[in-house]
Design a protein around this motif. Sequence first.
Motif, short mmCIF file in Angstrom:
data_model
loop_
_atom_site.label_atom_id
_atom_site.label_comp_id
_atom_site.label_asym_id
_atom_site.label_seq_id
_atom_site.Cartn_x
_atom_site.Cartn_y
_atom_site.Cartn_z
N SER A 120 0.83 -1.21 0.00
CA SER A 120 0.00 0.00 0.00
C SER A 120 0.86 1.25 0.00
N ARG A 121 1.94 1.23 0.78
CA ARG A 121 2.83 2.39 0.82
C ARG A 121 3.50 2.61 -0.53
N LEU A 122 3.94 1.53 -1.16
CA LEU A 122 4.57 1.65 -2.48
C LEU A 122 3.57 2.09 -3.54
N SER A 123 2.29 1.87 -3.29
CA SER A 123 1.25 2.28 -4.23
C SER A 123 0.86 3.74 -4.05
N GLY A 124 1.45 4.40 -3.09
CA GLY A 124 1.17 5.82 -2.87
C GLY A 124 0.17 6.11 -1.77
N ILE A 125 -0.27 5.09 -1.06
CA ILE A 125 -1.22 5.30 0.03
C ILE A 125 -0.48 5.73 1.29
N ARG A 126 -0.98 6.74 1.94
CA ARG A 126 -0.40 7.19 3.20
C ARG A 126 -0.92 6.28 4.31
N THR A 127 -0.21 5.23 4.55
CA THR A 127 -0.68 4.18 5.45
C THR A 127 -0.85 4.70 6.88
N GLY A 128 0.04 5.57 7.31
CA GLY A 128 -0.07 6.11 8.66
C GLY A 128 -1.36 6.87 8.87
N ARG A 129 -1.74 7.66 7.87
CA ARG A 129 -2.99 8.41 7.98
C ARG A 129 -4.19 7.48 8.05
N VAL A 130 -4.16 6.40 7.30
CA VAL A 130 -5.27 5.44 7.31
C VAL A 130 -5.40 4.78 8.68
N ILE A 131 -4.27 4.36 9.25
CA ILE A 131 -4.29 3.71 10.56
C ILE A 131 -4.78 4.68 11.64
N VAL A 132 -4.33 5.92 11.58
CA VAL A 132 -4.77 6.92 12.56
C VAL A 132 -6.27 7.15 12.43
N THR A 133 -6.77 7.27 11.20
CA THR A 133 -8.20 7.47 10.99
C THR A 133 -9.01 6.32 11.57
N ALA A 134 -8.55 5.09 11.35
CA ALA A 134 -9.26 3.93 11.88
C ALA A 134 -9.33 3.97 13.41
N HIS A 135 -8.23 4.33 14.05
CA HIS A 135 -8.21 4.36 15.52
C HIS A 135 -9.05 5.52 16.06
N VAL A 136 -9.07 6.64 15.38
CA VAL A 136 -9.92 7.75 15.82
C VAL A 136 -11.38 7.35 15.75
N LEU A 137 -11.79 6.73 14.64
CA LEU A 137 -13.18 6.30 14.50
C LEU A 137 -13.53 5.21 15.51
N CYS A 138 -12.58 4.32 15.80
CA CYS A 138 -12.83 3.28 16.79
C CYS A 138 -13.06 3.88 18.17
N ALA A 139 -12.25 4.85 18.55
CA ALA A 139 -12.40 5.49 19.86
C ALA A 139 -13.70 6.29 19.93
N VAL A 140 -14.07 6.94 18.84
CA VAL A 140 -15.34 7.68 18.82
C VAL A 140 -16.51 6.73 18.99
N ALA A 141 -16.44 5.56 18.34
CA ALA A 141 -17.51 4.56 18.53
C ALA A 141 -17.58 4.11 19.98
N ALA A 142 -16.43 3.93 20.62
CA ALA A 142 -16.42 3.59 22.05
C ALA A 142 -17.00 4.73 22.88
N GLY A 143 -16.75 5.97 22.45
CA GLY A 143 -17.33 7.12 23.13
C GLY A 143 -18.85 7.12 23.06
N LEU A 144 -19.39 6.73 21.90
CA LEU A 144 -20.85 6.61 21.76
C LEU A 144 -21.39 5.55 22.72
N ALA A 145 -20.65 4.45 22.86
CA ALA A 145 -21.06 3.42 23.82
C ALA A 145 -21.03 3.97 25.25
N GLY A 146 -20.04 4.83 25.54
CA GLY A 146 -19.98 5.46 26.85
C GLY A 146 -21.19 6.36 27.11
N LEU A 147 -21.63 7.07 26.08
CA LEU A 147 -22.84 7.89 26.21
C LEU A 147 -24.06 7.03 26.51
N LEU A 148 -24.14 5.88 25.84
CA LEU A 148 -25.25 4.97 26.08
C LEU A 148 -25.22 4.42 27.50
N LEU A 149 -24.02 4.10 27.98
CA LEU A 149 -23.89 3.63 29.36
C LEU A 149 -24.38 4.69 30.36
#
Length: 362
Positions: free
Chosen positions: A210-239
Amino acid sequence: MSRAVAVAGSTRTARRLGATELVWLALAGVVVIGAVLVAVDGHNLFSTANTRDMLARSSLLGFVAIGQTLVILCRSLDLSVGYVMALCSLIAATTMNGDPARVPLAIGAVLVVAAAIGLANGLIISVLKVNPFIATLGVGLIIKGYLDTEYQGPAGDVPSSFQQFGYSRIGPVPLSTIVMLAVAVAGILFLRKTRTGYHMFAVGGSEDVSRLSGIRTGRVIVTAHVLCAVAAGLAGLLLAARFGTGSALVYDSGYDLDSIAAVVLGGTLLMGGRGGIGGTIAGVLILAVLDTVFNILEVDPFFKDVLRGVIIVAAVAIYARRQIDRKASRVRFGGDGGSGGSAPPDPVPDAPVPAGSTGGNA
């Protein structure tokens, strides 16, 4: 020759059912078997109370599992989601402090804090190159230390207007389940329709390629973790909405491991690059149905964990076997002329070419 053609035809027929379709079929089977067992015991699995219980269980775990799916697709992992849920429930309850006018502020604060934690996880993994298991466990323990130091019990007060998020229903379906399903649909569209979604599959398939194909892999991984934490935050609101207060002890409920189990049960590979949120939702529902059936039948809690573990291991073994069979069939009937060469790698969705990039050699 005719036998080989027949085998090839049967192989193509078997391929028509992917992991997502199989897990939904498994869900139907679990529901039918569970209904029969409950009926034999003199109860009704589909009574209004039991239906509400199953859907309520699925909504809380569903939020966490949706986010967990995104990071696992990127060949990562997040063990801090339980701690994020606990922290966000406390932030929401203490910020609201019984005042309905402060609900928007509390929701905004929860989402910002959760996103910041996800950003920290993503940067530690992508920039410092720390293993996701260690990175997210370390961040989770930092949050745990803060919670144990600052909160000795429940804190804050959630106004009754926001508590409706945890208890309101439309017919037999809890409002929280409807919101969770809406988030799931948004996640499916994100993975299927956006460039970043395609890049998550590509990074999970092979980060180096993916990196050799021009994809900024670090940005993709960071985005995934931000969205994952936000989803956990929504679960916290439900709790917070269900408890009417924030709780620091939620991190002991095992949502981190349960979410990973639901994702794997839903057909997403722990090695990344293959899977999706549709299968994860089915995995969440399977766990919710099992828990409801076990509670109705009054199964011993320890034995219940044993049964859940056996089911998860069996499901993963079936998926692994299907992967082996698929690769073996490619070797035998693929385009290598039957030479018995190595099977080609599993395909991942084509990643859109970033603007301004030049194509490589064929």
